[in-house]
Enzyme design. Structure first.
Site, mmCIF file in Angstrom:
data_model
loop_
_atom_site.group_PDB
_atom_site.id
_atom_site.type_symbol
_atom_site.label_atom_id
_atom_site.label_comp_id
_atom_site.label_asym_id
_atom_site.label_seq_id
_atom_site.Cartn_x
_atom_site.Cartn_y
_atom_site.Cartn_z
ATOM 1 N N GLY A 204 0.822 -1.200 0.000
ATOM 2 C CA GLY A 204 0.000 0.000 0.000
ATOM 3 C C GLY A 204 0.853 1.245 0.000
ATOM 4 O O GLY A 204 2.048 1.203 -0.309
ATOM 5 N N ASN A 205 0.247 2.364 0.346
ATOM 6 C CA ASN A 205 0.982 3.625 0.423
ATOM 7 C C ASN A 205 0.436 4.469 1.558
ATOM 8 O O ASN A 205 -0.487 4.071 2.265
ATOM 9 C CB ASN A 205 0.932 4.372 -0.922
ATOM 10 C CG ASN A 205 -0.495 4.643 -1.375
ATOM 11 O OD1 ASN A 205 -1.252 5.340 -0.708
ATOM 12 N ND2 ASN A 205 -0.865 4.076 -2.523
#
Length: 394
Positions: A204-205
């Site tokens: 993810g981020n």
């Protein structure tokens, strides 16, 4: 301090308007409550008077020398109708003036916000759909109902949005004052996608979704019909949006392509993962005891903004985003061209200046060669600045 009128029509959600009234008065606004006769069957006049500190009337025959239906409409800075039943929407759309509330609506020259609440079948009925379209065409802000538990055992679309979110929308309308997106359909993406590695882990981020939610919130305040496609955020849903929840980039792509077909503006504020694991393990990947780490092969995710740009219809406006840690302007301009966007919002995201914060600093670059740097400001203010550019292009 603003002068507000809170209209309350006869639905079970009338009790929630008490919480909205409390929020408005505690913020220093002067609020005059105008319930319908039916609304008083749910919440009595003494409650409204005690919470507002103002007298309550339902009929144009009350306080006749003051001609209240005209005076209230002329003097209000904002009128909120919470909840707005199907009957109230119909009467307002057809210009009826058979009580103090509908008469005040006809005399109003200020922004008006309707927050509908009713059963799903009533909200989706063609008569209600046409009445809502009429009110929006005339400049009224009719927020989309929330999805959830309704009266009795029913669930679906038609629930009154959370009073705190309606309060935030009212504040936005008072601050913004413009309704230049009235009747426009816009799509906003927000949040960061997650690409599963196994049943436990994902790639993810750091995107919090705050900037995307600010775009959605401010667009509703400016009168737009907003489809908000939200990926993995922990934020309250803005009042008045059509919410679509997604998790992965593939889901974001599917939802965005579908919503963009009849949108006039698409704001791609989400942070989709550029890569995904080529293979997703069926079971949790176990740690090896020989000191070696597993090798994870990555596959490239589709460029959703570029796909939207390539298929863009005449008159559609595409706003892309570039989160960069080096050569921000150069990289942003390249993305603007490659994605065939009309505008690109370029963020230097180094040193934690954007992700998760309530403020933002950006440079807006247009396909026409224009460039505007926005100093650090709230994410709502930055969203308004970008919407100003979108409106000029529309």
């Amino acid at each position: 301090m603003a002068r507000l009128v809170l209209g309350v029509s006869g639905g079970i959600a009338a009790y929630k308007a008490c919480e909205l009234l409390r929020l408005l008065t505690e913020s220093g606004h002067q609020v005059r409550v105008i319930p319908t006769e039916a609304a008083l069957r749910f919440v009595g006049a003494p409650t409204w008077e005690a919470l507002s500190g103002q007298p309550v009337a339902t009929s144009v025959w009350s306080n006749v020398p003051e001609v209240e239906h005209v005076r209230l409409g002329q003097s209000a800075d904002l009128i909120l109708v919470v909840p707005a039943t199907a009957d109230l929407l119909a009467r307002a759309a057809h210009g009826q003036a058979d009580d103090l509330l509908t008469s005040t609506l006809l005399a109003a020259r200020c922004p008006v916000m309707f927050a509908p609440a009713m059963h799903t079948e009533m909200w989706e009925h063609p008569a209600t759909v046409e009445n809502v379209a009429t009110l929006r065409r005339r400049g009224g802000v009719v927020v989309e109902p929330a999805v959830g538990r309704l009266t009795g055992v029913d669930s679906g679309k038609g629930r009154l949005p959370d009073p705190a979110q309606l309060f935030e929308l009212a504040q936005q309308m008072l601050r913004g004052g413009v309704r230049d997106l009235t009747g426009r359909r816009v799509v906003v993406t927000a949040g960061g996608t997650r690409e599963p590695l196994d049943p436990v882990r994902f790639l993810g981020n750091r995107s919090s979704g705050k900037q995307g939610y600010a775009f959605a919130r401010t667009a509703v305040a400016r009168g737009a019909h907003v489809v908000l496609i939200s990926a993995n955020v922990e934020l309250a849903v803005p009042a008045g949006v059509d919410l679509v929840r997604v998790e992965t980039t593939a889901q974001l792509r599917e939802a965005t392509l579908a919503a963009a077909k009849d949108a006039e503006a698409i704001v791609m504020a989400a942070a989709p993962a550029d890569f995904r694991p080529a293979q997703v393990a069926d079971q949790k990947i176990k740690k090896k005891h020989d000191g070696t780490a597993p090798i994870i092969e990555l596959a490239l995710n589709p460029d959703i903004a570029a796909e939207i740009g390539a298929a863009k219809q005449p008159g559609q406006i595409l706003v892309a985003f570039a989160a960069e840690t080096q050569n921000a302007l150069e990289n942003g301009r390249e993305k603007l061209t490659r994605k065939k966007a009309d505008l690109i919002v370029i963020n230097d995201v180094g040193t934690g200046r954007v992700f998760g914060s309530d403020g933002n600093e950006a440079t807006i670059v247009g396909a026409d060669g224009s460039q505007e740097h926005l100093e650090r400001q709230s994410k709502d203010e930055l969203a308004h600045a970008v919407w100003n550019r979108v409106v000029s292009l529309l």
